[in-house]
Scaffold this active site. Structure first.
Site, PDB file in Angstrom:
ATOM      1  CG  HIS A   1      -8.318 -44.827  -8.614  1.00 56.36           C
ATOM      2  ND1 HIS A   1      -8.270 -44.341  -9.895  1.00 56.36           N
ATOM      3  CD2 HIS A   1      -8.937 -43.866  -7.879  1.00 56.36           C
ATOM      4  CE1 HIS A   1      -8.843 -43.150  -9.955  1.00 56.36           C
ATOM      5  NE2 HIS A   1      -9.262 -42.831  -8.733  1.00 56.36           N
TER       6      HIS A   1
ATOM      7  NE  ARG B   1      -6.350 -37.311  -4.422  1.00 56.88           N
ATOM      8  CZ  ARG B   1      -6.949 -36.975  -5.543  1.00 56.88           C
ATOM      9  NH1 ARG B   1      -6.392 -37.264  -6.688  1.00 56.88           N
ATOM     10  NH2 ARG B   1      -8.094 -36.325  -5.537  1.00 56.88           N
TER      11      ARG B   1
ATOM     12  CE  LYS C   1     -13.896 -35.625 -10.796  1.00 55.57           C
ATOM     13  NZ  LYS C   1     -13.227 -36.819 -10.250  1.00 55.57           N
TER      14      LYS C   1
ATOM     15  CB  SER D   1      -8.670 -39.296 -12.866  1.00 51.39           C
ATOM     16  OG  SER D   1      -8.609 -40.558 -12.247  1.00 51.39           O
TER      17      SER D   1
END
Ligand code: PNS
Length: 163
Positions: A17, A91, A41, A128
């Site tokens: 991040h 990513r 989430k 994360s």
């Protein structure tokens, strides 16, 4: 100076991040980091306030960056923040598939565009989710996060004793 919105759940904020924010500052000038809710989430680890506080501390060295919590839609956050566009880090190909669908949806419903930034090769594996998993099970994720976040993780999840 152009302002862009960087939305995410940042639970917690990690080195990938940080790389995206620093790239966005270099390219655009101003960045509003929007700490948001990801409906996929629902059981987050840190509260919105804790996630904001960690990001504020990590980004304190960047005067053109603001961190704000936003409920609701990313496109509304972009409008509220006066952002020219949304930025997202990529990513992998699987990130691209998810982000492309969100970018098209956001543009279709609001006209707000999304710009992708490739992550630094050194951060491409960081997530994360796995930071949460390692930390919650007594492991040491400090190499994956900025020092301010490492301190919060260590205080929240005391490291497992090795002797
Ligand atoms: O860091 P994350 O969890 O990958 O971030 C996902 C996030 C928070 C950016 C995404 O879930 C989001 O934009 N949430 C806000 C709600 C929204 O705008 N939904 C419409 C998506 S097309």
């Amino acid at each position: 100076m152009t302002t862009v919105l960087y939305p995410g759940s940042f639970d917690p904020f990690h080195l990938g991040h940080l790389d995206v924010v620093e790239q966005a500052v270099a390219l655009f000038g101003g960045v509003v980091v929007a700490v948001m809710h990801n409906p996929e989430k629902p059981s987050g680890l840190f509260s919105t306030g804790q996630r904001v506080d960690m990001a504020v501390e990590v980004l304190a060295h960047l005067p053109s960056v603001a961190v704000r919590p936003f409920p609701g839609l990313a496109v509304d956050a972009a409008r509220d923040a006066g952002a020219e566009c949304i930025v997202k880090g990529l990513r992998s190909a699987s990130d691209f598939d998810v982000e492309q669908q969100m970018a098209h949806t956001n543009r279709a419903v609001s006209g707000v565009r999304t710009v992708y930034l490739p992550c630094a090769p050194s951060t491409g594996f960081i997530s994360s989710r796995f930071i949460r998993e390692v930390s919650q099970n007594g492991g040491d994720a400090s190499s994956l996060v900025p020092p301010a976040v490492a301190r919060v993780l260590a205080a929240t999840f005391p490291p497992r004793r090795t002797s």
